[in-house]
Design a protein around this motif. Structure first.
Motif, PDB file in Angstrom:
ATOM      1  N   PRO A 230     -73.132 -11.009 -36.150  1.00 22.26           N
ATOM      2  CA  PRO A 230     -72.494 -12.261 -35.708  1.00 22.26           C
ATOM      3  C   PRO A 230     -71.037 -12.028 -35.338  1.00 22.26           C
ATOM      4  O   PRO A 230     -70.453 -10.989 -35.642  1.00 22.26           O
ATOM      5  CB  PRO A 230     -72.628 -13.167 -36.935  1.00 22.26           C
ATOM      6  N   ASP A 231     -70.469 -12.993 -34.654  1.00 23.97           N
ATOM      7  CA  ASP A 231     -69.062 -12.902 -34.260  1.00 23.97           C
ATOM      8  C   ASP A 231     -68.182 -12.599 -35.473  1.00 23.97           C
ATOM      9  O   ASP A 231     -68.417 -13.105 -36.570  1.00 23.97           O
ATOM     10  CB  ASP A 231     -68.599 -14.222 -33.633  1.00 23.97           C
ATOM     11  N   GLY A 232     -67.169 -11.779 -35.248  1.00 26.58           N
ATOM     12  CA  GLY A 232     -66.262 -11.445 -36.330  1.00 26.58           C
ATOM     13  C   GLY A 232     -65.343 -10.308 -35.958  1.00 26.58           C
ATOM     14  O   GLY A 232     -65.286  -9.884 -34.797  1.00 26.58           O
ATOM     15  N   ILE A 233     -64.600  -9.830 -36.927  1.00 24.75           N
ATOM     16  CA  ILE A 233     -63.669  -8.716 -36.751  1.00 24.75           C
ATOM     17  C   ILE A 233     -64.213  -7.535 -37.544  1.00 24.75           C
ATOM     18  O   ILE A 233     -64.496  -7.662 -38.742  1.00 24.75           O
ATOM     19  CB  ILE A 233     -62.258  -9.090 -37.235  1.00 24.75           C
ATOM     20  N   PHE A 234     -64.363  -6.391 -36.896  1.00 18.68           N
ATOM     21  CA  PHE A 234     -65.039  -5.248 -37.495  1.00 18.68           C
ATOM     22  C   PHE A 234     -64.199  -3.985 -37.355  1.00 18.68           C
ATOM     23  O   PHE A 234     -63.412  -3.849 -36.419  1.00 18.68           O
ATOM     24  CB  PHE A 234     -66.395  -5.012 -36.817  1.00 18.68           C
ATOM     25  N   MET A 235     -64.408  -3.063 -38.277  1.00 17.99           N
ATOM     26  CA  MET A 235     -63.881  -1.716 -38.147  1.00 17.99           C
ATOM     27  C   MET A 235     -64.998  -0.854 -37.574  1.00 17.99           C
ATOM     28  O   MET A 235     -66.121  -0.863 -38.089  1.00 17.99           O
ATOM     29  CB  MET A 235     -63.421  -1.159 -39.498  1.00 17.99           C
ATOM     30  N   VAL A 236     -64.705  -0.135 -36.484  1.00 16.89           N
ATOM     31  CA  VAL A 236     -65.717   0.701 -35.843  1.00 16.89           C
ATOM     32  C   VAL A 236     -65.172   2.116 -35.664  1.00 16.89           C
ATOM     33  O   VAL A 236     -63.958   2.339 -35.643  1.00 16.89           O
ATOM     34  CB  VAL A 236     -66.143   0.134 -34.471  1.00 16.89           C
ATOM     35  N   ALA A 242     -72.091  12.936 -27.139  1.00 24.52           N
ATOM     36  CA  ALA A 242     -72.656  13.993 -27.985  1.00 24.52           C
ATOM     37  C   ALA A 242     -72.398  13.754 -29.462  1.00 24.52           C
ATOM     38  O   ALA A 242     -72.886  14.504 -30.305  1.00 24.52           O
ATOM     39  CB  ALA A 242     -72.088  15.350 -27.575  1.00 24.52           C
ATOM     40  N   GLY A 243     -71.639  12.714 -29.816  1.00 22.92           N
ATOM     41  CA  GLY A 243     -71.397  12.381 -31.207  1.00 22.92           C
ATOM     42  C   GLY A 243     -70.026  12.759 -31.730  1.00 22.92           C
ATOM     43  O   GLY A 243     -69.719  12.500 -32.891  1.00 22.92           O
ATOM     44  N   ARG A 244     -69.154  13.367 -30.919  1.00 23.59           N
ATOM     45  CA  ARG A 244     -67.827  13.759 -31.394  1.00 23.59           C
ATOM     46  C   ARG A 244     -66.988  12.520 -31.681  1.00 23.59           C
ATOM     47  O   ARG A 244     -66.953  11.577 -30.909  1.00 23.59           O
ATOM     48  CB  ARG A 244     -67.118  14.640 -30.360  1.00 23.59           C
ATOM     49  N   ARG A 245     -66.272  12.553 -32.826  1.00 26.57           N
ATOM     50  CA  ARG A 245     -65.466  11.403 -33.240  1.00 26.57           C
ATOM     51  C   ARG A 245     -64.229  11.257 -32.356  1.00 26.57           C
ATOM     52  O   ARG A 245     -63.542  12.230 -32.072  1.00 26.57           O
ATOM     53  CB  ARG A 245     -65.054  11.555 -34.696  1.00 26.57           C
ATOM     54  N   LEU A 246     -63.952  10.026 -31.960  1.00 25.45           N
ATOM     55  CA  LEU A 246     -62.775   9.737 -31.133  1.00 25.45           C
ATOM     56  C   LEU A 246     -61.759   8.870 -31.854  1.00 25.45           C
ATOM     57  O   LEU A 246     -60.685   8.612 -31.317  1.00 25.45           O
ATOM     58  CB  LEU A 246     -63.212   9.054 -29.829  1.00 25.45           C
ATOM     59  N   GLY A 247     -62.069   8.388 -33.050  1.00 26.55           N
ATOM     60  CA  GLY A 247     -61.114   7.599 -33.812  1.00 26.55           C
ATOM     61  C   GLY A 247     -61.630   6.219 -34.168  1.00 26.55           C
ATOM     62  O   GLY A 247     -62.543   5.692 -33.539  1.00 26.55           O
ATOM     63  N   ARG A 248     -61.016   5.629 -35.192  1.00 29.95           N
ATOM     64  CA  ARG A 248     -61.384   4.284 -35.644  1.00 29.95           C
ATOM     65  C   ARG A 248     -60.553   3.233 -34.921  1.00 29.95           C
ATOM     66  O   ARG A 248     -59.398   3.458 -34.594  1.00 29.95           O
ATOM     67  CB  ARG A 248     -61.174   4.162 -37.149  1.00 29.95           C
ATOM     68  N   ARG A 249     -61.185   2.098 -34.719  1.00 32.63           N
ATOM     69  CA  ARG A 249     -60.517   0.987 -34.058  1.00 32.63           C
ATOM     70  C   ARG A 249     -60.978  -0.320 -34.696  1.00 32.63           C
ATOM     71  O   ARG A 249     -62.025  -0.396 -35.318  1.00 32.63           O
ATOM     72  CB  ARG A 249     -60.848   0.943 -32.549  1.00 32.63           C
ATOM     73  N   ALA A 260     -61.547  -4.671 -27.744  1.00 32.51           N
ATOM     74  CA  ALA A 260     -61.000  -3.539 -28.493  1.00 32.51           C
ATOM     75  C   ALA A 260     -60.401  -2.555 -27.503  1.00 32.51           C
ATOM     76  O   ALA A 260     -60.854  -2.461 -26.358  1.00 32.51           O
ATOM     77  CB  ALA A 260     -62.090  -2.860 -29.315  1.00 32.51           C
ATOM     78  N   ARG A 261     -59.418  -1.829 -27.944  1.00 33.74           N
ATOM     79  CA  ARG A 261     -58.846  -0.763 -27.127  1.00 33.74           C
ATOM     80  C   ARG A 261     -59.503   0.545 -27.563  1.00 33.74           C
ATOM     81  O   ARG A 261     -59.042   1.212 -28.483  1.00 33.74           O
ATOM     82  CB  ARG A 261     -57.329  -0.707 -27.295  1.00 33.74           C
ATOM     83  N   LEU A 262     -60.598   0.874 -26.899  1.00 40.49           N
ATOM     84  CA  LEU A 262     -61.379   2.053 -27.263  1.00 40.49           C
ATOM     85  C   LEU A 262     -60.930   3.265 -26.465  1.00 40.49           C
ATOM     86  O   LEU A 262     -60.511   3.131 -25.309  1.00 40.49           O
ATOM     87  CB  LEU A 262     -62.869   1.794 -27.016  1.00 40.49           C
ATOM     88  N   PRO A 263     -61.025   4.467 -27.036  1.00 38.72           N
ATOM     89  CA  PRO A 263     -60.622   5.674 -26.312  1.00 38.72           C
ATOM     90  C   PRO A 263     -61.492   5.910 -25.082  1.00 38.72           C
ATOM     91  O   PRO A 263     -62.668   5.534 -25.057  1.00 38.72           O
ATOM     92  CB  PRO A 263     -60.826   6.789 -27.348  1.00 38.72           C
ATOM     93  N   ALA A 264     -60.917   6.538 -24.076  1.00 37.62           N
ATOM     94  CA  ALA A 264     -61.697   6.921 -22.902  1.00 37.62           C
ATOM     95  C   ALA A 264     -62.813   7.858 -23.338  1.00 37.62           C
ATOM     96  O   ALA A 264     -62.622   8.706 -24.207  1.00 37.62           O
ATOM     97  CB  ALA A 264     -60.796   7.606 -21.878  1.00 37.62           C
ATOM     98  N   GLY A 265     -63.980   7.688 -22.735  1.00 40.53           N
ATOM     99  CA  GLY A 265     -65.120   8.522 -23.082  1.00 40.53           C
ATOM    100  C   GLY A 265     -65.963   7.971 -24.210  1.00 40.53           C
ATOM    101  O   GLY A 265     -66.976   8.587 -24.591  1.00 40.53           O
ATOM    102  N   THR A 266     -65.598   6.802 -24.753  1.00 33.17           N
ATOM    103  CA  THR A 266     -66.404   6.212 -25.818  1.00 33.17           C
ATOM    104  C   THR A 266     -67.792   5.871 -25.295  1.00 33.17           C
ATOM    105  O   THR A 266     -67.944   5.240 -24.248  1.00 33.17           O
ATOM    106  CB  THR A 266     -65.741   4.934 -26.366  1.00 33.17           C
ATOM    107  N   SER A 267     -68.795   6.309 -26.033  1.00 30.09           N
ATOM    108  CA  SER A 267     -70.185   6.054 -25.654  1.00 30.09           C
ATOM    109  C   SER A 267     -70.932   5.250 -26.707  1.00 30.09           C
ATOM    110  O   SER A 267     -71.804   4.453 -26.386  1.00 30.09           O
ATOM    111  CB  SER A 267     -70.916   7.380 -25.410  1.00 30.09           C
ATOM    112  N   THR A 268     -70.603   5.489 -27.991  1.00 27.84           N
ATOM    113  CA  THR A 268     -71.239   4.738 -29.066  1.00 27.84           C
ATOM    114  C   THR A 268     -70.195   4.299 -30.085  1.00 27.84           C
ATOM    115  O   THR A 268     -69.093   4.842 -30.147  1.00 27.84           O
ATOM    116  CB  THR A 268     -72.318   5.567 -29.800  1.00 27.84           C
ATOM    117  N   LEU A 269     -70.581   3.308 -30.886  1.00 33.59           N
ATOM    118  CA  LEU A 269     -69.741   2.813 -31.979  1.00 33.59           C
ATOM    119  C   LEU A 269     -70.534   2.848 -33.269  1.00 33.59           C
ATOM    120  O   LEU A 269     -71.693   2.409 -33.307  1.00 33.59           O
ATOM    121  CB  LEU A 269     -69.295   1.371 -31.716  1.00 33.59           C
ATOM    122  N   LEU A 270     -69.920   3.363 -34.330  1.00 32.26           N
ATOM    123  CA  LEU A 270     -70.446   3.229 -35.677  1.00 32.26           C
ATOM    124  C   LEU A 270     -69.731   2.050 -36.320  1.00 32.26           C
ATOM    125  O   LEU A 270     -68.503   2.009 -36.361  1.00 32.26           O
ATOM    126  CB  LEU A 270     -70.210   4.504 -36.497  1.00 32.26           C
TER     127      LEU A 270
END
Length: 291
Positions: A230-236, A242-249, A260-270
Protein backbone atom coordinates in the motif's frame (compact mmCIF):
# COMPACT_ATOMS: atom_id res chain seq x y z
CA UNK A 1 16.27 -14.26 11.57
CA UNK A 2 18.55 -11.39 10.65
CA UNK A 3 16.94 -8.12 9.69
CA UNK A 4 16.68 -7.82 5.92
CA UNK A 5 18.87 -4.71 5.83
CA UNK A 6 21.63 -6.58 7.65
CA UNK A 7 21.30 -9.53 5.27
CA UNK A 8 21.67 -7.24 2.28
CA UNK A 9 24.62 -5.36 3.78
CA UNK A 10 26.50 -8.61 4.47
CA UNK A 11 25.70 -10.17 1.09
CA UNK A 12 28.49 -10.09 -1.49
CA UNK A 13 27.72 -8.77 -4.93
CA UNK A 14 26.38 -11.54 -7.12
CA UNK A 15 28.40 -12.96 -9.97
CA UNK A 16 26.71 -13.07 -13.33
CA UNK A 17 25.17 -16.52 -13.81
CA UNK A 18 24.35 -18.19 -17.08
CA UNK A 19 20.78 -17.53 -18.15
CA UNK A 20 18.56 -20.57 -18.73
CA UNK A 21 17.55 -21.48 -22.27
CA UNK A 22 13.97 -20.33 -22.91
CA UNK A 23 12.00 -22.58 -25.25
CA UNK A 24 8.40 -21.94 -26.32
CA UNK A 25 7.75 -25.41 -27.70
CA UNK A 26 8.03 -24.37 -31.34
CA UNK A 27 10.76 -26.27 -33.14
CA UNK A 28 13.03 -28.98 -31.84
CA UNK A 29 14.59 -28.84 -28.38
CA UNK A 30 18.39 -29.24 -28.35
CA UNK A 31 19.33 -32.83 -27.53
CA UNK A 32 21.33 -31.82 -24.47
CA UNK A 33 18.17 -30.35 -22.87
CA UNK A 34 15.96 -33.40 -23.41
CA UNK A 35 15.36 -35.80 -20.56
CA UNK A 36 15.09 -33.04 -17.96
CA UNK A 37 13.79 -33.12 -14.43
CA UNK A 38 10.83 -30.74 -14.81
CA UNK A 39 9.30 -28.57 -12.09
CA UNK A 40 5.54 -28.20 -12.54
CA UNK A 41 3.49 -25.48 -10.88
CA UNK A 42 3.13 -21.74 -10.55
CA UNK A 43 6.48 -20.53 -9.20
CA UNK A 44 5.69 -16.82 -8.89
CA UNK A 45 8.00 -15.38 -6.26
CA UNK A 46 10.04 -18.55 -5.62
CA UNK A 47 9.03 -18.59 -1.95
CA UNK A 48 10.25 -21.18 0.57
CA UNK A 49 7.65 -23.70 -0.58
CA UNK A 50 8.90 -23.41 -4.15
CA UNK A 51 12.46 -23.66 -2.89
CA UNK A 52 11.62 -27.02 -1.29
CA UNK A 53 10.54 -28.31 -4.71
CA UNK A 54 13.64 -26.82 -6.31
CA UNK A 55 15.88 -28.51 -3.76
CA UNK A 56 14.33 -31.92 -4.45
CA UNK A 57 14.47 -31.41 -8.23
CA UNK A 58 18.09 -30.24 -8.03
CA UNK A 59 19.13 -33.31 -6.06
CA UNK A 60 17.41 -35.60 -8.55
CA UNK A 61 18.93 -33.71 -11.48
CA UNK A 62 22.45 -34.07 -10.08
CA UNK A 63 21.91 -37.71 -9.20
CA UNK A 64 20.75 -38.63 -12.70
CA UNK A 65 22.86 -36.13 -14.66
CA UNK A 66 19.72 -34.65 -16.20
CA UNK A 67 19.04 -31.00 -17.08
CA UNK A 68 16.90 -29.04 -14.60
CA UNK A 69 13.83 -27.44 -16.20
CA UNK A 70 10.77 -25.48 -15.13
CA UNK A 71 7.41 -24.76 -16.74
CA UNK A 72 6.48 -21.07 -17.01
CA UNK A 73 3.32 -19.88 -18.75
CA UNK A 74 3.28 -16.64 -20.74
CA UNK A 75 0.97 -14.85 -20.13
CA UNK A 76 0.08 -15.98 -16.62
CA UNK A 77 -3.21 -17.97 -16.57
CA UNK A 78 -4.81 -15.46 -14.18
CA UNK A 79 -4.21 -12.71 -16.72
CA UNK A 80 -5.40 -14.88 -19.63
CA UNK A 81 -8.67 -16.00 -18.02
CA UNK A 82 -9.58 -12.92 -15.94
CA UNK A 83 -7.47 -10.08 -17.28
CA UNK A 84 -5.98 -9.52 -13.82
CA UNK A 85 -3.11 -7.11 -13.27
CA UNK A 86 -1.03 -6.11 -10.28
CA UNK A 87 -0.63 -9.58 -8.77
CA UNK A 88 2.79 -10.94 -9.81
CA UNK A 89 5.26 -11.26 -6.93
CA UNK A 90 8.18 -11.43 -9.37
CA UNK A 91 7.93 -9.99 -12.87
CA UNK A 92 9.23 -11.83 -15.92
CA UNK A 93 12.78 -10.40 -15.94
CA UNK A 94 13.27 -10.83 -12.19
CA UNK A 95 11.83 -14.34 -12.28
CA UNK A 96 14.31 -15.29 -15.01
CA UNK A 97 17.22 -14.04 -12.88
CA UNK A 98 16.01 -15.91 -9.81
CA UNK A 99 15.68 -19.10 -11.84
CA UNK A 100 19.18 -18.65 -13.24
CA UNK A 101 20.53 -18.23 -9.71
CA UNK A 102 18.66 -21.41 -8.72
CA UNK A 103 20.51 -23.39 -11.40
CA UNK A 104 17.65 -23.87 -13.87
CA UNK A 105 18.93 -24.98 -17.30
CA UNK A 106 15.68 -24.71 -19.26
CA UNK A 107 12.56 -22.57 -18.98
CA UNK A 108 9.77 -24.19 -20.97
CA UNK A 109 7.45 -21.28 -21.77
CA UNK A 110 4.68 -22.19 -24.22
CA UNK A 111 2.24 -19.43 -25.12
CA UNK A 112 -0.76 -19.70 -22.84
CA UNK A 113 -3.74 -19.06 -25.10
CA UNK A 114 -7.22 -20.50 -25.60
CA UNK A 115 -5.88 -23.45 -27.58
CA UNK A 116 -3.32 -24.34 -24.92
CA UNK A 117 -5.83 -23.91 -22.07
CA UNK A 118 -8.37 -26.09 -23.88
CA UNK A 119 -6.23 -29.19 -24.33
CA UNK A 120 -7.11 -32.26 -22.24
CA UNK A 121 -4.76 -33.08 -19.39
CA UNK A 122 -3.60 -36.29 -21.08
CA UNK A 123 -2.72 -34.37 -24.24
CA UNK A 124 -0.64 -31.89 -22.25
CA UNK A 125 1.42 -34.75 -20.80
CA UNK A 126 1.83 -36.65 -24.08
CA UNK A 127 2.46 -33.65 -26.34
CA UNK A 128 4.53 -31.38 -24.12
CA UNK A 129 6.16 -33.43 -21.40
CA UNK A 130 6.82 -36.59 -23.39
CA UNK A 131 7.06 -35.66 -27.09
CA UNK A 132 8.56 -32.15 -26.92
CA UNK A 133 10.64 -32.36 -23.73
CA UNK A 134 11.23 -36.09 -23.30
CA UNK A 135 11.32 -35.58 -19.52
CA UNK A 136 12.85 -38.11 -17.15
CA UNK A 137 10.96 -36.90 -14.07
CA UNK A 138 8.53 -34.27 -12.78
CA UNK A 139 8.57 -32.59 -9.37
CA UNK A 140 5.39 -30.87 -8.22
CA UNK A 141 3.21 -29.95 -5.27
CA UNK A 142 0.41 -32.21 -4.09
CA UNK A 143 -2.29 -29.73 -5.21
CA UNK A 144 -1.04 -29.18 -8.78
CA UNK A 145 -3.86 -29.18 -11.37
CA UNK A 146 -3.57 -28.87 -15.15
CA UNK A 147 -5.35 -29.32 -18.46
CA UNK A 148 -8.83 -28.40 -19.62
CA UNK A 149 -11.15 -27.68 -16.68
CA UNK A 150 -8.15 -28.38 -14.41
CA UNK A 151 -9.00 -32.07 -14.73
CA UNK A 152 -5.39 -33.26 -14.45
CA UNK A 153 -3.92 -33.97 -11.02
CA UNK A 154 -1.04 -35.78 -9.34
CA UNK A 155 -2.58 -39.29 -9.57
CA UNK A 156 -2.98 -38.80 -13.33
CA UNK A 157 0.65 -37.66 -13.60
CA UNK A 158 1.78 -40.71 -11.65
CA UNK A 159 -0.26 -43.09 -13.82
CA UNK A 160 0.96 -41.52 -17.08
CA UNK A 161 4.51 -41.47 -15.75
CA UNK A 162 4.40 -45.22 -15.23
CA UNK A 163 3.05 -45.64 -18.74
CA UNK A 164 5.45 -43.20 -20.45
CA UNK A 165 8.59 -43.83 -18.43
CA UNK A 166 9.06 -40.75 -16.25
CA UNK A 167 9.16 -40.53 -12.46
CA UNK A 168 6.79 -38.33 -10.43
CA UNK A 169 8.03 -36.74 -7.19
CA UNK A 170 5.50 -34.94 -4.98
CA UNK A 171 6.20 -32.43 -2.21
CA UNK A 172 3.50 -31.78 0.39
CA UNK A 173 2.54 -28.48 2.01
CA UNK A 174 5.32 -26.35 3.48
CA UNK A 175 4.51 -24.33 6.59
CA UNK A 176 6.17 -21.40 8.27
CA UNK A 177 8.06 -22.25 11.46
CA UNK A 178 6.31 -19.50 13.40
CA UNK A 179 3.75 -20.15 16.12
CA UNK A 180 0.80 -20.12 13.73
CA UNK A 181 2.41 -22.49 11.21
CA UNK A 182 1.10 -20.50 8.20
CA UNK A 183 0.97 -22.46 4.96
CA UNK A 184 3.59 -21.02 2.61
CA UNK A 185 1.90 -20.07 -0.64
CA UNK A 186 2.00 -17.33 -3.25
CA UNK A 187 -1.49 -16.26 -2.14
CA UNK A 188 -0.30 -15.77 1.43
CA UNK A 189 2.76 -13.82 0.28
CA UNK A 190 0.51 -11.57 -1.81
CA UNK A 191 -1.76 -10.97 1.16
CA UNK A 192 1.18 -9.87 3.30
CA UNK A 193 2.50 -7.55 0.57
CA UNK A 194 -0.88 -5.93 -0.07
CA UNK A 195 -1.32 -5.25 3.64
CA UNK A 196 2.18 -3.77 3.96
CA UNK A 197 3.51 -6.58 6.16
CA UNK A 198 6.76 -6.88 4.24
CA UNK A 199 8.56 -8.54 7.15
CA UNK A 200 5.98 -11.35 7.02
CA UNK A 201 6.29 -11.62 3.23
CA UNK A 202 10.08 -11.77 3.60
CA UNK A 203 9.79 -14.63 6.07
CA UNK A 204 7.80 -16.74 3.59
CA UNK A 205 9.96 -15.74 0.62
CA UNK A 206 13.20 -16.47 2.45
CA UNK A 207 14.61 -13.14 1.22
CA UNK A 208 13.46 -9.49 0.96
CA UNK A 209 10.55 -8.73 -1.36
CA UNK A 210 12.02 -7.60 -4.70
CA UNK A 211 10.47 -5.86 -7.69
CA UNK A 212 11.65 -4.73 -11.08
CA UNK A 213 11.49 -1.01 -11.87
CA UNK A 214 12.36 0.98 -14.97
CA UNK A 215 12.83 4.57 -16.03
CA UNK A 216 9.90 5.75 -18.14
CA UNK A 217 9.23 9.00 -19.99
CA UNK A 218 7.74 10.60 -16.87
CA UNK A 219 9.92 8.99 -14.21
CA UNK A 220 10.41 5.62 -12.55
CA UNK A 221 7.59 3.13 -13.02
CA UNK A 222 6.53 -0.42 -12.15
CA UNK A 223 5.18 -3.09 -14.48
CA UNK A 224 1.36 -3.12 -14.41
CA UNK A 225 1.50 -6.84 -13.54
CA UNK A 226 3.65 -6.24 -10.43
CA UNK A 227 2.05 -6.50 -7.00
CA UNK A 228 2.94 -3.61 -4.68
CA UNK A 229 2.46 -2.75 -1.01
CA UNK A 230 0.00 0.00 0.00
CA UNK A 231 0.95 3.65 -0.31
CA UNK A 232 3.64 4.71 2.11
CA UNK A 233 7.28 5.61 2.68
CA UNK A 234 9.75 2.74 2.33
CA UNK A 235 13.44 2.00 2.57
CA UNK A 236 14.61 0.19 -0.57
CA UNK A 237 17.89 -1.22 -1.87
CA UNK A 238 18.57 -0.40 -5.54
CA UNK A 239 20.11 -3.18 -7.63
CA UNK A 240 21.30 -3.42 -11.21
CA UNK A 241 20.06 -6.21 -13.50
CA UNK A 242 22.77 -8.70 -12.45
CA UNK A 243 22.09 -8.01 -8.76
CA UNK A 244 24.97 -5.64 -7.89
CA UNK A 245 24.07 -3.26 -5.05
CA UNK A 246 23.74 0.41 -5.98
CA UNK A 247 22.75 1.83 -2.59
CA UNK A 248 19.78 2.40 -0.29
CA UNK A 249 17.19 5.05 -0.90
CA UNK A 250 13.91 6.29 0.53
CA UNK A 251 10.93 5.71 -1.75
CA UNK A 252 7.48 7.26 -1.52
CA UNK A 253 4.75 5.16 -3.11
CA UNK A 254 1.44 6.79 -3.98
CA UNK A 255 -1.09 5.24 -6.33
CA UNK A 256 1.54 2.85 -7.77
CA UNK A 257 3.71 5.85 -8.65
CA UNK A 258 7.17 5.72 -7.04
CA UNK A 259 8.97 8.92 -6.09
CA UNK A 260 12.68 8.39 -5.40
CA UNK A 261 16.06 9.48 -6.64
CA UNK A 262 17.39 6.11 -7.75
CA UNK A 263 20.89 5.53 -9.15
CA UNK A 264 21.33 5.22 -12.90
CA UNK A 265 21.17 1.60 -13.97
CA UNK A 266 18.67 0.59 -11.28
CA UNK A 267 16.77 -2.48 -12.43
CA UNK A 268 15.29 -3.94 -9.24
CA UNK A 269 14.43 -2.82 -5.71
CA UNK A 270 14.65 -4.81 -2.50
CA UNK A 271 12.00 -3.56 -0.09
CA UNK A 272 12.67 -3.43 3.63
CA UNK A 273 10.57 -1.93 6.39
CA UNK A 274 7.83 0.60 5.73
CA UNK A 275 8.71 3.82 7.51
CA UNK A 276 5.10 4.90 7.32
CA UNK A 277 2.52 2.83 5.44
CA UNK A 278 -0.41 4.93 4.34
CA UNK A 279 1.50 8.19 4.70
CA UNK A 280 2.58 8.71 1.11
CA UNK A 281 0.65 11.96 0.92
CA UNK A 282 3.35 13.56 3.03
CA UNK A 283 5.57 13.53 -0.08
CA UNK A 284 9.28 13.57 -0.52
CA UNK A 285 9.70 17.02 0.97
CA UNK A 286 8.52 15.77 4.36
CA UNK A 287 11.00 12.88 4.59
CA UNK A 288 14.04 13.53 6.73
CA UNK A 289 16.33 10.75 5.60
CA UNK A 290 17.16 12.34 2.25
CA UNK A 291 17.25 10.57 -1.12
Amino acid sequence: MRHSADMVAMEQDRFVVQAPVVHDGAGALPDELRGSVLLLGNFDGLHLGHQALLALASRWSRRTGSPLAILQFDPHPRHHFRGEQGFLISGKALQSRLLAEAGIDLIYAPVFDAQFAGQPAESFVLDHLVARLGISAVVTGADFRFGQFRAGDVPLLQAMGRMCGFATHVVGDCRDRGEEGVRISSSQVRQFIRSGRLDEAERLLGRPFETTIEAGPTGWQFDVMQILPPDGIFMVEAREAAGRRLGRRTLVLKGRRPEARLPAGTSTLLWHAAASVGAAETGLKRTENGL
